[in-house]
Write an enzyme that holds these catalytic residues in place. Structure first.
Site, PDB file in Angstrom:
ATOM      1  N   LYS A 250       0.854  -1.202   0.000  1.00 20.41           N
ATOM      2  CA  LYS A 250       0.000   0.000   0.000  1.00 20.41           C
ATOM      3  C   LYS A 250       0.881   1.241   0.000  1.00 20.41           C
ATOM      4  O   LYS A 250       2.058   1.192   0.376  1.00 20.41           O
ATOM      5  CB  LYS A 250      -0.923   0.028   1.220  1.00 20.41           C
ATOM      6  CG  LYS A 250      -0.240   0.030   2.606  1.00 20.41           C
ATOM      7  CD  LYS A 250       0.232   1.363   3.139  1.00 20.41           C
ATOM      8  CE  LYS A 250       0.848   1.278   4.528  1.00 20.41           C
ATOM      9  NZ  LYS A 250       1.649   2.446   4.913  1.00 20.41           N
TER      10      LYS A 250
ATOM     11  N   ASP B 267      -2.614  -1.578  10.751  1.00 19.06           N
ATOM     12  CA  ASP B 267      -2.807  -1.421   9.295  1.00 19.06           C
ATOM     13  C   ASP B 267      -3.431  -2.638   8.632  1.00 19.06           C
ATOM     14  O   ASP B 267      -3.657  -2.638   7.423  1.00 19.06           O
ATOM     15  CB  ASP B 267      -1.440  -1.213   8.606  1.00 19.06           C
ATOM     16  CG  ASP B 267      -0.836   0.135   8.923  1.00 19.06           C
ATOM     17  OD1 ASP B 267      -1.512   0.949   9.574  1.00 19.06           O
ATOM     18  OD2 ASP B 267       0.312   0.370   8.511  1.00 19.06           O
TER      19      ASP B 267
HETATM   20  O1  C5P Z   1      -0.134  -1.323  15.290  1.00 18.69           O
HETATM   21  P1  C5P Z   1       1.229  -1.580  14.756  1.00 18.69           P
HETATM   22  O2  C5P Z   1       1.884  -2.763  15.387  1.00 18.69           O
HETATM   23  O3  C5P Z   1       1.286  -1.626  13.269  1.00 18.69           O
HETATM   24  O4  C5P Z   1       2.074  -0.312  15.171  1.00 18.69           O
HETATM   25  C1  C5P Z   1       3.469  -0.328  15.257  1.00 18.69           C
HETATM   26  C2  C5P Z   1       3.921   0.842  16.105  1.00 18.69           C
HETATM   27  O5  C5P Z   1       3.719   2.072  15.410  1.00 18.69           O
HETATM   28  C3  C5P Z   1       3.185   1.016  17.402  1.00 18.69           C
HETATM   29  O6  C5P Z   1       3.773   0.247  18.417  1.00 18.69           O
HETATM   30  C4  C5P Z   1       3.348   2.501  17.667  1.00 18.69           C
HETATM   31  O7  C5P Z   1       4.612   2.776  18.200  1.00 18.69           O
HETATM   32  C5  C5P Z   1       3.296   3.103  16.280  1.00 18.69           C
HETATM   33  N1  C5P Z   1       1.939   3.547  15.887  1.00 18.69           N
HETATM   34  C6  C5P Z   1       1.410   4.689  16.463  1.00 18.69           C
HETATM   35  N2  C5P Z   1       0.156   5.098  16.103  1.00 18.69           N
HETATM   36  C7  C5P Z   1      -0.548   4.423  15.164  1.00 18.69           C
HETATM   37  C8  C5P Z   1      -0.017   3.263  14.568  1.00 18.69           C
HETATM   38  C9  C5P Z   1       1.242   2.855  14.950  1.00 18.69           C
HETATM   39  O8  C5P Z   1       2.040   5.323  17.317  1.00 18.69           O
HETATM   40  N3  C5P Z   1      -1.750   4.860  14.817  1.00 18.69           N
END
Ligand code: C5P
Length: 272
Positions: free
Chosen positions: A9, A133
Site C-alpha cells: 500500500k 494497518d
Molecule cells: O499497530 P502496529 O503494530 O502496526 O504499530 C506499530 C507501532 O507504530 C506502534 O507500536 C506505535 O509505536 C506506532 N503507531 C502509532 N500510532 C498508530 C499506529 C502505529 O504510534 N496509529
C-alpha cells in the site's frame, strides 16, 4: 498449494492528529493498495511449517503471518496444521505495509481454506488485535482510515497514476518514527478536505511522518529533493520508501530499488 497475492500500500496522505493515552497516535490517512505483491502459498498439512524467501525476516511467533494464524485459530477453534510459504517482494521497513498485508492475506486465505467460518466484518474486527494497518488490507483497496488506522471508510477506486515506488537502502522502524514526531510542528490541513481533494482528482500529498523520518535520516530529504525533479513525491507511511507520480526515475545512483506500480482494487467477494 493455494496462492494468494498480498499487495503493498501507499498512503496518499497521512495526517497525525494527536497522541493517545494508549501510546498510539490518532491518524487520518487515505490508504491505496498497489500492484506490488508478495505471494502467500498455503495448504493444509500434517504439521505446521512456515517458510519465507527473505532470510532477514523472522519466521517465529513475531512474524505477522504467524500472529494471524494464531488469531484465526483462537477465534474459530480450527487448529488444522498448515504449511505456509511466503515469497517476499515488498521491501520491509519501507512504509509499504508488507507485513500487515501478509497478515490480512493469511486471515482471508485461512477463511477460504476452511469454507468461510468467519464473515468479512469479523475478519476486519479481529485483525485490529494484531496491528493497526491490517484492517485496511481487508478493504477493497482504497480506504480513508482513522483511529489507530483500523477504522475504515471505503472509497471509490481512484484513477490510475504514473506511479513509481523508490526504496533507498535505508530502513526505519515505525515506532521510532512516531516517537520522533513533534506534534507542535506538523501540518494543519484538515484531512476531510484532503480526502475531498483526492476524490475531486486534485490530491495534495502530505505525510506528517516525513519530518521525523528526515530528522532521523537526513539522506531521505535529499532523495525527496532529487525525486521532485521527476514529479510529485511523498514518503509512504513511516518510510523509507517514496512514491513518485511522474516520469520514470532513472540514474538515481546506487542502492535504490525502483518499482513501477499501479493502484489496485480487489473485486467484491474475491481476493487480489
Ligand atoms: O499497530 P502496529 O503494530 O502496526 O504499530 C506499530 C507501532 O507504530 C506502534 O507500536 C506505535 O509505536 C506506532 N503507531 C502509532 N500510532 C498508530 C499506529 C502505529 O504510534 N496509529
Amino acid at each position: 498449494m493455494s496462492l494468494f497475492r498480498s499487495p503493498a500500500k501507499i498512503n496518499i496522505f497521512l495526517r497525525v492528529l494527536a497522541k493517545r493515552s494508549d501510546g498510539y497516535h490518532e491518524l487520518a490517512s487515505l490508504f491505496q493498495a498497489i500492484d506490488l505483491f508478495d505471494d502467500l502459498h498455503i495448504d493444509k498439512s500434517n504439521a505446521d511449517q512456515f517458510t519465507c524467501t527473505d532470510p532477514g525476516l523472522p519466521t517465529d511467533a513475531s512474524n505477522l503471518v504467524v500472529k494471524a494464524v494464531d488469531l484465526f485459530r483462537r477465534k474459530t477453534g480450527i487448529t488444522t496444521p498448515l504449511r505456509i510459504h511466503l515469497e517476499k517482494r515488498i521491501p520491509s521497513e519501507a512504509g509499504l505495509g508488507g507485513g500487515s498485508s501478509n497478515a490480512a492475506t493469511t486471515l482471508w486465505a485461512m477463511n477460504e481454506l476452511f469454507q468461510c467460518p468467519a464473515s468479512l466484518d469479523q475478519l476486519k474486527s479481529w485483525s485490529a488485535e494484531i496491528g493497526s494497518d491490517i484492517t485496511f488490507f481487508l478493504s477493497h483497496g482504497t480506504a480513508y482510515c482513522t483511529g489507530r488506522g483500523e477504522i475504515l471508510r471505503e472509497q471509490a477506486s481512484l484513477p490510475s497514476e504514473n506511479l513509481w515506488i523508490v526504496k533507498p537502502a535505508l530502513s526505519l522502524k515505525t515506532p521510532l518514527v512516531f516517537k520522533s514526531l513533534c506534534l507542535k510542528t506538523i501540518s494543519r490541513e484538515d484531512p476531510e478536505v484532503l480526502l475531498k481533494q483526492c476524490i475531486a482528482g486534485n490530491p495534495s500529498y502530505v505525510n506528517d511522518l516525513e519530518a521525523p523520518a528526515f530528522q532521523l535520516l537526513p539522506a531521505l530529504a535529499s532523495l525527496k529533493e532529487l525525486l521532485q525533479q521527476r514529479g510529485k513525491v511523498c514518503m509512504s507511511g513511516s518510510g523509507t520508501s517514496f512514491f513518485l507520480i511522474g516520469k520514470e526515475p532513472v540514474d538515481l545512483g546506487v542502492g535504490l530499488s525502483v518499482f513501477r506500480a499501479s493502484f489496485v482494487n480487489r473485486p467484491k467477494g474475491c481476493w487480489y
